[in-house]
Scaffold this active site. Structure first.
Site, PDB file in Angstrom:
ATOM      1  N   CYS A 101       0.725  -0.987   0.067  1.00  0.00           N
ATOM      2  CA  CYS A 101      -0.321   0.168   0.207  1.00  0.00           C
ATOM      3  C   CYS A 101       0.715   1.416   0.239  1.00  0.00           C
ATOM      4  CB  CYS A 101      -1.054  -0.002   1.006  1.00  0.00           C
ATOM      5  SG  CYS A 101      -1.906   1.249   1.387  1.00  0.00           S
ATOM      6  N   CYS A 200      -5.842  -3.942   7.087  1.00  0.00           N
ATOM      7  CA  CYS A 200      -7.446  -3.006   7.084  1.00  0.00           C
ATOM      8  C   CYS A 200      -8.343  -2.805   5.862  1.00  0.00           C
ATOM      9  CB  CYS A 200      -6.821  -1.673   6.388  1.00  0.00           C
ATOM     10  SG  CYS A 200      -6.479  -1.451   4.714  1.00  0.00           S
TER      11      CYS A 200
END
Length: 363
Positions: A101, A200
């Site tokens: 990410c 997440c």
């Protein structure tokens, strides 16, 4: 300097944006909407890009007095992070989605958009420091003073060019409480908001369930190191090297000692388990190397393979010829366990990041 501040809706990014504004920069806040199916609110410290997070970020931006926007990067996030996570597990590897990410979204997609809009730098609430002590005085990436929160490991893949265009205002804080105290003093309502943790996009924390739902079942055998069948499984993607719990072993080891996953072969659908000593290694081989400075064979460094793992003294045995290449091999001073293909290897010189690479195998 014109600075784009990434605002997640948490306390760290809010304080970082406020500090960037205090430093005299022209700051614009942006919240990255990374999830296609956004919940209204998060569950404790879990969840990804909820409407609550976007609202918290907006209120923080209003308090700081900076413009604020929401950018939908959900397609990029799904294609570059979630799909990578699934394909890596399907291949028997152990990826770190936070590394991907940072590499592909926060310091690739986000920075590309920032550049097109005329921003000079991107500001985030990561715990790391940038100092002008690299080769020829170039900016270099360092650990945070707060070692409990240090994120230099997951940022190492961003590379030197991204470091030159990044601002990390939280690197000199020694504790998280100092950050929260500053948020309270600034009147930022996120000062008591819980930290996020885990993956997440797996909001319930059930990574194995997430993998099964997306990759399906592919039953196979669990073998011991001698090749005897000791159990069965529903898919190799449910295992990682070094795993001990949840193995589904039907026949215990003769000596009663615990067994761990020591090898995964998605092609044959076989998982091999064995004694702890089979996990130990002193030599690491990695590819996709990103170097912050030239690496020399024989150089003494410290090596880290987990975000909050201990760094181990090591010696470089093979190094890329240039700044970026695909070959790195290091020998560790003491053996470590649980090394898995797909993990990120980061090399340090004391607290300065030298390079990052993707582990291919242990020697």
């Amino acid at each position: 300097m014109k600075v784009l501040a990434a605002m997640s809706g948490g306390v760290d990014s809010a304080v970082a944006a406020a500090r960037a504004a205090d430093a005299g920069h022209e700051v614009v806040g942006v919240h990255m909407a990374l999830s296609k199916n956004r919940d209204q609110s998060r569950t404790g410290s879990r969840g990804c890009c909820t409407v609550e997070d976007a609202s918290d970020a907006r209120r923080a931006a209003d308090r700081i007095g900076i413009p604020y926007y929401v950018w939908d990067l959900s397609d990029d996030f799904h294609d570059l992070v979630v799909e990578d996570f699934l394909s890596e597990y399907a291949a028997g590897r152990t990826p770190n989605p936070c590394v991907r990410c940072n590499e592909r979204i926060k310091f690739a997609s986000l920075m590309e958009r920032a550049t097109l809009l005329g921003f000079d730098a991107v500001c985030t609430g990561h715990y790391a420091s940038i100092r002008a002590d690299g080769p020829d005085g170039a900016p270099s990436l360092h650990r945070s003073r707060n070692m409990d929160k240090d994120q230099s490991y997951v940022l190492a893949v961003m590379g030197p060019e991204a470091v030159r265009r990044s601002v990390f205002p939280l690197g000199e804080f020694e504790t998280k409480e100092e950050v929260r105290a500053e948020a309270r003093a600034r009147g930022l309502g996120v000062s008591t908001k819980p930290d996020s943790y885990d993956i997440c996009f797996v909001a319930d924390g059930d990574t194995r369930g997430f993998l099964e739902r997306n990759l399906g079942e592919a039953p196979g055998e669990i073998l011991d190191e001698a090749g005897a069948v000791v159990g069965s499984h529903r898919g190799t993607h449910g295992f990682t090297i070094g795993q001990r719990k949840g193995l589904g072993i039907e026949h215990p080891a003769p000596d009663g000692a615990p067994r761990y996953v020591v090898d995964i072969d998605p092609t044959s659908r076989q998982v091999v388990v064995g004694a702890a000593e089979l996990l130990s290694t002193r030599e690491l081989i990695a590819g996709d190397v990103v170097s912050f400075e030239p690496l020399e064979v024989g150089r003494r460094v410290t090596a880290q393979i987990r975000a909050h793992g201990e760094a181990t003294p090591a010696t470089i045995l093979e190094a890329p010829a240039g700044g970026q290449d695909s070959s790195l091999r290091v020998q560790l001073e003491t053996p470590i366990r649980g090394v898995a293909p797909g993990q990120t290897l980061v090399l340090y010189d004391e607290d300065r990041v030298l390079a990052a690479a993707t582990l291919e195998r242990r020697a």
